[in-house]
Design a protein around this motif. Sequence first.
Motif, PDB file in Angstrom:
ATOM      1  N   GLY A  34       0.807  -1.224   0.000  1.00 44.10           N
ATOM      2  CA  GLY A  34       0.000   0.000   0.000  1.00 44.10           C
ATOM      3  C   GLY A  34       0.837   1.270   0.000  1.00 44.10           C
ATOM      4  O   GLY A  34       0.406   2.291   0.517  1.00 44.10           O
ATOM      5  N   LYS A  36       3.296   3.098   1.643  1.00 44.89           N
ATOM      6  CA  LYS A  36       4.211   3.415   2.729  1.00 44.89           C
ATOM      7  C   LYS A  36       4.187   2.407   3.862  1.00 44.89           C
ATOM      8  O   LYS A  36       4.814   2.621   4.881  1.00 44.89           O
ATOM      9  CB  LYS A  36       3.922   4.816   3.254  1.00 44.89           C
ATOM     10  CG  LYS A  36       2.658   4.917   4.061  1.00 44.89           C
ATOM     11  CD  LYS A  36       2.514   6.291   4.652  1.00 44.89           C
ATOM     12  CE  LYS A  36       3.492   6.499   5.785  1.00 44.89           C
ATOM     13  NZ  LYS A  36       3.252   7.729   6.520  1.00 44.89           N
ATOM     14  N   TYR A  37       3.464   1.329   3.709  1.00 48.51           N
ATOM     15  CA  TYR A  37       3.357   0.380   4.820  1.00 48.51           C
ATOM     16  C   TYR A  37       4.164  -0.881   4.552  1.00 48.51           C
ATOM     17  O   TYR A  37       4.583  -1.137   3.431  1.00 48.51           O
ATOM     18  CB  TYR A  37       1.886   0.017   5.045  1.00 48.51           C
ATOM     19  CG  TYR A  37       1.013   1.245   5.185  1.00 48.51           C
ATOM     20  CD1 TYR A  37       1.038   1.999   6.360  1.00 48.51           C
ATOM     21  CD2 TYR A  37       0.222   1.685   4.134  1.00 48.51           C
ATOM     22  CE1 TYR A  37       0.272   3.151   6.472  1.00 48.51           C
ATOM     23  CE2 TYR A  37      -0.538   2.841   4.245  1.00 48.51           C
ATOM     24  CZ  TYR A  37      -0.514   3.572   5.415  1.00 48.51           C
ATOM     25  OH  TYR A  37      -1.249   4.714   5.528  1.00 48.51           O
ATOM     26  N   ALA A  74       9.017   2.281  18.583  1.00 49.50           N
ATOM     27  CA  ALA A  74       8.630   3.679  18.794  1.00 49.50           C
ATOM     28  C   ALA A  74       7.711   4.200  17.693  1.00 49.50           C
ATOM     29  O   ALA A  74       6.840   5.028  17.946  1.00 49.50           O
ATOM     30  CB  ALA A  74       9.882   4.563  18.892  1.00 49.50           C
ATOM     31  N   ALA A  75       7.884   3.693  16.467  1.00 48.60           N
ATOM     32  CA  ALA A  75       7.080   4.197  15.352  1.00 48.60           C
ATOM     33  C   ALA A  75       5.597   3.906  15.558  1.00 48.60           C
ATOM     34  O   ALA A  75       4.745   4.554  14.966  1.00 48.60           O
ATOM     35  CB  ALA A  75       7.562   3.587  14.035  1.00 48.60           C
ATOM     36  N   ASP A  77       4.327   3.811  18.683  1.00 49.29           N
ATOM     37  CA  ASP A  77       4.169   4.186  20.097  1.00 49.29           C
ATOM     38  C   ASP A  77       4.220   2.941  20.991  1.00 49.29           C
ATOM     39  O   ASP A  77       3.574   2.889  22.038  1.00 49.29           O
ATOM     40  CB  ASP A  77       2.845   4.944  20.331  1.00 49.29           C
ATOM     41  CG  ASP A  77       2.908   6.348  19.741  1.00 49.29           C
ATOM     42  OD1 ASP A  77       4.028   6.856  19.539  1.00 49.29           O
ATOM     43  OD2 ASP A  77       1.840   6.932  19.498  1.00 49.29           O
ATOM     44  N   VAL A 268      -7.287   3.616   3.599  1.00 52.48           N
ATOM     45  CA  VAL A 268      -6.041   4.095   4.212  1.00 52.48           C
ATOM     46  C   VAL A 268      -6.143   5.573   4.578  1.00 52.48           C
ATOM     47  O   VAL A 268      -5.388   6.064   5.398  1.00 52.48           O
ATOM     48  CB  VAL A 268      -4.812   3.884   3.301  1.00 52.48           C
ATOM     49  CG1 VAL A 268      -4.424   2.430   3.227  1.00 52.48           C
ATOM     50  CG2 VAL A 268      -5.037   4.429   1.925  1.00 52.48           C
ATOM     51  N   HIS A 269      -7.097   6.288   3.936  1.00 49.95           N
ATOM     52  CA  HIS A 269      -7.222   7.712   4.238  1.00 49.95           C
ATOM     53  C   HIS A 269      -8.205   7.981   5.372  1.00 49.95           C
ATOM     54  O   HIS A 269      -8.495   9.124   5.677  1.00 49.95           O
ATOM     55  CB  HIS A 269      -7.613   8.490   2.983  1.00 49.95           C
ATOM     56  CG  HIS A 269      -6.480   8.622   2.016  1.00 49.95           C
ATOM     57  ND1 HIS A 269      -6.130   7.611   1.157  1.00 49.95           N
ATOM     58  CD2 HIS A 269      -5.583   9.619   1.815  1.00 49.95           C
ATOM     59  CE1 HIS A 269      -5.076   7.993   0.454  1.00 49.95           C
ATOM     60  NE2 HIS A 269      -4.722   9.198   0.832  1.00 49.95           N
ATOM     61  N   HIS A 274      -5.946   5.101  12.636  1.00 49.40           N
ATOM     62  CA  HIS A 274      -4.647   5.553  12.146  1.00 49.40           C
ATOM     63  C   HIS A 274      -3.741   4.344  11.922  1.00 49.40           C
ATOM     64  O   HIS A 274      -3.465   3.601  12.855  1.00 49.40           O
ATOM     65  CB  HIS A 274      -4.054   6.495  13.185  1.00 49.40           C
ATOM     66  CG  HIS A 274      -2.918   7.313  12.669  1.00 49.40           C
ATOM     67  ND1 HIS A 274      -2.310   8.281  13.415  1.00 49.40           N
ATOM     68  CD2 HIS A 274      -2.284   7.298  11.491  1.00 49.40           C
ATOM     69  CE1 HIS A 274      -1.340   8.826  12.697  1.00 49.40           C
ATOM     70  NE2 HIS A 274      -1.309   8.254  11.532  1.00 49.40           N
ATOM     71  N   ILE A 275      -3.286   4.163  10.701  1.00 45.88           N
ATOM     72  CA  ILE A 275      -2.320   3.090  10.447  1.00 45.88           C
ATOM     73  C   ILE A 275      -0.935   3.711  10.545  1.00 45.88           C
ATOM     74  O   ILE A 275      -0.601   4.641   9.818  1.00 45.88           O
ATOM     75  CB  ILE A 275      -2.503   2.466   9.056  1.00 45.88           C
ATOM     76  CG1 ILE A 275      -3.958   2.050   8.863  1.00 45.88           C
ATOM     77  CG2 ILE A 275      -1.590   1.258   8.899  1.00 45.88           C
ATOM     78  CD1 ILE A 275      -4.309   1.843   7.417  1.00 45.88           C
ATOM     79  N   LEU A 276      -0.151   3.171  11.463  1.00 41.76           N
ATOM     80  CA  LEU A 276       1.179   3.725  11.690  1.00 41.76           C
ATOM     81  C   LEU A 276       2.208   2.917  10.925  1.00 41.76           C
ATOM     82  O   LEU A 276       2.011   1.728  10.667  1.00 41.76           O
ATOM     83  CB  LEU A 276       1.485   3.694  13.189  1.00 41.76           C
ATOM     84  CG  LEU A 276       0.498   4.529  14.014  1.00 41.76           C
ATOM     85  CD1 LEU A 276       0.276   3.909  15.376  1.00 41.76           C
ATOM     86  CD2 LEU A 276       0.982   5.936  14.135  1.00 41.76           C
ATOM     87  N   SER A 277       3.295   3.575  10.574  1.00 46.51           N
ATOM     88  CA  SER A 277       4.357   2.860   9.867  1.00 46.51           C
ATOM     89  C   SER A 277       5.695   3.481  10.230  1.00 46.51           C
ATOM     90  O   SER A 277       5.766   4.464  10.954  1.00 46.51           O
ATOM     91  CB  SER A 277       4.129   2.915   8.360  1.00 46.51           C
ATOM     92  OG  SER A 277       4.608   4.134   7.842  1.00 46.51           O
ATOM     93  N   ASN A 280       9.144   6.956   7.098  1.00 47.14           N
ATOM     94  CA  ASN A 280       8.687   8.343   7.134  1.00 47.14           C
ATOM     95  C   ASN A 280       9.750   9.394   6.893  1.00 47.14           C
ATOM     96  O   ASN A 280       9.496  10.562   7.067  1.00 47.14           O
ATOM     97  CB  ASN A 280       8.044   8.619   8.491  1.00 47.14           C
ATOM     98  CG  ASN A 280       6.734   7.901   8.629  1.00 47.14           C
ATOM     99  OD1 ASN A 280       5.815   8.140   7.873  1.00 47.14           O
ATOM    100  ND2 ASN A 280       6.660   6.991   9.577  1.00 47.14           N
TER     101      ASN A 280
END
Lengths: 376, 366
Positions: A34, A36-37, A74-75, A77, A268-269, A274-277, A280
């Motif tokens: 997708g 950036k994931y 950490a990305a 949390d 995804v929007h 919130h999908i974190l990755s 970045n």
Amino acid sequence: MRQKECVAMLLAGGQGSRLGVLTEKIAKPAVSFGGKYRMIDFSLSNCVNSGIDTVGVLVQYKPTLLNRYLGTGAAWDLDASWGGVHILPPFATQTGGEWYEGTADAIYHNIDFIDEYNPEYVLILSGDHLYQMDYNLMLDFHKLMGADLTVAVKTVPWEEASRFGIMSVDDEMRITRFSEKPKEPDSNLASMGIYIFTWSTLRAALLADHNDPDSENDFGKNIIPALLGQGKNLFAYVFSGYWKDVGTIPSYYSTQIELLDPNAPFKVHDTRMHILSNLNEHAPSFIGPEGQVEHSMVCNGCQILGRVENSILSPGVSVGAGAVVRDSILLPDSTVGDGAVVERTILNERSSIAPGAVVGTADKITVVGDSSTMEV
Amino acid sequence: MNRTIGLVTTNYSLGDFGVLTAERPEAAVPFGGRYRLMDFALSNMVNARIHTVGLITPYYYRSIMDHVGAGKEWGLDRKDGGLYILPGTVYGFRETDGAFLFRDFIHNERFFRQGDGDYILVSSGTLAANIDYLPMISRHELSGDHVTLLCRKTREEDRHAGYFLTVSDTGRVTAITPGDQGDYCFLDSFIIERSFLLRLMRDFDSLGRMDFMEILRMVLPDVHVGTYTFDGYVAPMKTAGDYLRASMDLQDPGIRGELFTRDRQILTKIHDAPPALYAEGSRVRNSIVASGCVIEGSVENCVIFRSVRIEKGVCLKNCVVMDKCVIHSGARLENVICDRYVTISPDTVICGTAQTPCVLPKGGVI
């Protein structure tokens, strides 16, 4: 004793051999998805969004990139002082070392890790599913039913039911039978490979399973049938949202291209989930004076001098002047040379297409491998 | 062992950015699609392996703190060293008479005293350039000078109020002149020997209202001041017109490549937005687009920040559109800077000029 209510164990050791060159060098949960994931982001983000802050990630096959990607957690949390992400590879002991021989065996070898957190429940997840789910609702159901094991299930079309692990249930959703890929299914509730166990039950089952020389140490094949045989309380939790096991090249391709549809079921929007990755670090992308992008998703760090249609561009992708990219998925840091034509192609990470080359055709999916360069 | 510590000032403004700096210091002005100006100074320090950085804040430091937090994105959330928030002494958002108010140094003397750095690298938080400070630090260490000033041979665009340097054949600074001309233009960054700075703080305790450069001018005959020349790209930042020009400069592959080189990354607060979505029929040309945007309209020569929505039939030319703006269908904007959270109603037409762009304030509904 200090206690975590629920600890998640994420099975990320699989090779994902059906993805071919995409998993030649990296584990399936580390495969880019997708834009950036990476696949593992969806399950990890679900954990965080469900308030689960302790996740053991079981790694085995080619874990280097996955380890680096997870880092301290950490990305997502998930760098908690008590909890967070723990990478759990197979390890040596005084009596020798063993690989993880199956999904249940992987958890068995980490009983000590789970005991550290003394949890009431253990959530078993896979690192290669595309879905957004609040595990709390499933946990609530598990508690309400007084279950020993709750299996998340999804209703599938009857004609496809024989491709899945099928749960037969009674009126209260109690599981009465489990059949792996049944020829004549009597239910269309397919297991999603997501389980919540009451830890004491799972712990005992893992010990018994380990001592059974005939067991394949697999949740689906061994643990669930064994618990069913013992008359434990097994329930099915029906999940009605979008869920996809992205296990093959065609499904890997089509689930991503579907994301471009404004009415796609997986959003995804959507800012609520919130999908974190952890991809970045790039500058915003640049579309050149002659560049053209339509019906596509583009991540940061891209440079587009040519034409891009109906495609997904991951971070750091470069599309040269006069090049055409159509119906394709370009993975991180891949390059399409000037004037090249790329159609219906998955371009693996860091691979490049020489200037002027023509790759792919409209009628089948082409995959270009890692660090390899297609010449004209 | 790293013998240099860093200091970034974010509480002054020598330019006139209009409404862009109405509610934030100049160092916090968004730039380049996902950055704020001070990201450059912070990243340059971290990229020069400096692990202790003090940040002098404006009186209203909300936007600065919101951005830097504990310094995590710059690797400054450390046990040893890390990010130190140093309260500035300027009331309001900014000092306008100089970059380095001496009182800010004096009030934070503890920061300079407690660290183990022999040298302090000071930079303005508004210096938008990707600078490799390692050779400058080496130059300073080898020279034994009290101060090394970052400068360049004066160019046409440097001819505005600032400090200019006269340099002898041996590279010594013989005069520092305020004004708008001179051989070398001071680039708002310098390295100073810690013991020398502490001595100046003691000797000029009562002159805290002055700028550091004025103090340096007074003692110049008795101290060794050298220079280090930076020839790379520095984004001009004096007016809203400059800001628009600097944003357009990013379309140049050379400048973009230099500012955002992967070798010395510019780091910033991460928002984790999804990829940008380009709809059927969208037309984007010669533009910078950040993640999270949804683009249906036409965009040319623009910088589009994160999570901006550009609807069908919109036409944007030479614009900077900051985070989370919504441009409704049929709107036409040319030479416009939209601050964050601006909403443009359908069919609105707004035009500025390249020299005097129209700047729309944060949160405005037009």
